[in-house]
Write an enzyme that holds these catalytic residues in place. Structure first.
Site, PDB file in Angstrom:
ATOM      1  N   CYS A   1      53.034  27.540   8.841  1.00  0.00           N
ATOM      2  CA  CYS A   1      52.721  26.418   9.728  1.00  0.00           C
ATOM      3  C   CYS A   1      52.247  26.830  11.123  1.00  0.00           C
ATOM      4  O   CYS A   1      51.101  27.244  11.286  1.00  0.00           O
ATOM      5  CB  CYS A   1      53.937  25.494   9.781  1.00  0.00           C
ATOM      6  SG  CYS A   1      53.535  23.835  10.333  1.00  0.00           S
TER       7      CYS A   1
ATOM      8  N   HIS B   1      57.225  24.978   4.649  1.00  0.00           N
ATOM      9  CA  HIS B   1      58.349  25.469   5.452  1.00  0.00           C
ATOM     10  C   HIS B   1      59.563  25.808   4.618  1.00  0.00           C
ATOM     11  O   HIS B   1      59.611  25.560   3.430  1.00  0.00           O
ATOM     12  CB  HIS B   1      58.792  24.352   6.403  1.00  0.00           C
ATOM     13  CG  HIS B   1      58.112  24.378   7.699  1.00  0.00           C
ATOM     14  ND1 HIS B   1      58.240  25.417   8.584  1.00  0.00           N
ATOM     15  CD2 HIS B   1      57.284  23.491   8.288  1.00  0.00           C
ATOM     16  CE1 HIS B   1      57.532  25.154   9.659  1.00  0.00           C
ATOM     17  NE2 HIS B   1      56.936  23.997   9.502  1.00  0.00           N
TER      18      HIS B   1
HETATM   19  N1  GLN Z   1      53.403  22.400  16.258  1.00  0.00           N
HETATM   20  C1  GLN Z   1      52.540  22.508  15.105  1.00  0.00           C
HETATM   21  C2  GLN Z   1      52.149  21.163  14.553  1.00  0.00           C
HETATM   22  O1  GLN Z   1      52.798  20.182  14.791  1.00  0.00           O
HETATM   23  C3  GLN Z   1      53.222  23.345  14.051  1.00  0.00           C
HETATM   24  C4  GLN Z   1      54.459  22.685  13.525  1.00  0.00           C
HETATM   25  C5  GLN Z   1      55.218  23.488  12.542  1.00  0.00           C
HETATM   26  O2  GLN Z   1      55.256  24.722  12.593  1.00  0.00           O
HETATM   27  N2  GLN Z   1      55.901  22.786  11.672  1.00  0.00           N
HETATM   28  O3  GLN Z   1      51.167  21.077  13.856  1.00  0.00           O
END
Ligand code: GLN
Length: 240
Positions: free
Chosen positions: A86, A186
């Site tokens: 992510c 994730h």
């Molecule tokens: N901050 C980034 C987004 O919202 C990555 C979020 C994350 O790693 N879940 O896209």
């Protein structure tokens, strides 16, 4: 990398699973952590791992990550495998425009770029994809939560069976070029997808011994893992 900053949904647990699966097979595995400001020779490792994080954390760590670009480049040239989740995935691209409009310059290793959009809409929920890791077809399940929409991905990891993936529109998920495996999935990516973690272990061993084959990895009892994956597939009404 940055295990104390980029660890949304327990991303670093993936490394614990990798370590446990190595241990079960008698494969030596040493995991080091990298904090901001700490010196590191990335080429000395078989695998680099960077998890996800909120926009604020991404801004924070970029000042530390950008000056390491050449070191990471060198590691890539020496065949080090890289797994990105992510927020980590986003930072290896051209840039990320966060939800409040802040532009975070990426490491620019790849052509993809990410923009959050100003409406604060997010892609949240369980996700399943059909991926191809080298020659191996795998159904991968995970959980995504991102505002960023990643576009211009030259080599997607897989196609979305259920969920969002890289962006609202093109039904593709992640990035995989044979060495860098990046995904929006994730948390229990490795726990719920033993084929993926074994594939990563195989790639690391192959770096040390080019004749090492995927089938040379001793099989483990994955009954529980497959059951956990099946629960998500059932929930998403996916039959494979
Ligand atoms: N901050 C980034 C987004 O919202 C990555 C979020 C994350 O790693 N879940 O896209």
């Amino acid at each position: 990398m940055y295990h104390n900053i980029m660890d949304l949904y327990g991303d670093k647990g993936n490394m614990m699973v990798l370590s446990a699966r190595c241990q079960s097979r008698g494969i030596q595995c040493k995991i080091d952590t990298l904090e901001m400001g700490q010196p590191c020779d990335f080429s000395a490792y078989d695998l680099l791992f960077l998890g996800g994080g909120a926009d604020r954390e991404q801004v924070l760590l970029m000042q530390d990550l950008l000056p390491r670009r050449n070191e990471i480049q060198k590691a890539m040239e020496q065949g080090v495998m890289i797994v990105l989740i992510c927020g980590g995935y986003q930072l290896f691209g051209q840039y990320y425009i966060a939800a409040d409009g802040t532009k975070i310059e990426g490491l620019k290793f790849f052509d993809y770029y990410t923009e959050a959009g100003s409406d604060y809409k997010r892609c949240i929920g369980n996700i399943a994809i059909q991926a191809k890791l080298d020659n191996q077809e795998i159904t991968i399940v995970g959980f995504e939560n991102h505002g960023g929409q990643t576009r211009n991905v030259s080599k997607p990891l897989g196609s979305v069976l259920s969920g969002y993936g890289n962006n609202w529109d093109d039904h593709q998920e992640g990035f995989y070029n044979g060495q860098v495996l990046a995904t929006y999935m994730h948390g229990p990516l490795f726990p719920k997808n033993p084929e993926v973690v074994d594939f990563v272990i195989y790639k690391c061993l192959k770096r040390q011994n080019p004749s090492f084959q995927r089938m040379d990895l001793i099989a483990l009892d994955d009954t529980l893992e497959h059951h956990a994956k099946q629960v998500i597939l059932n929930r998403l009404h996916i039959t494979v």
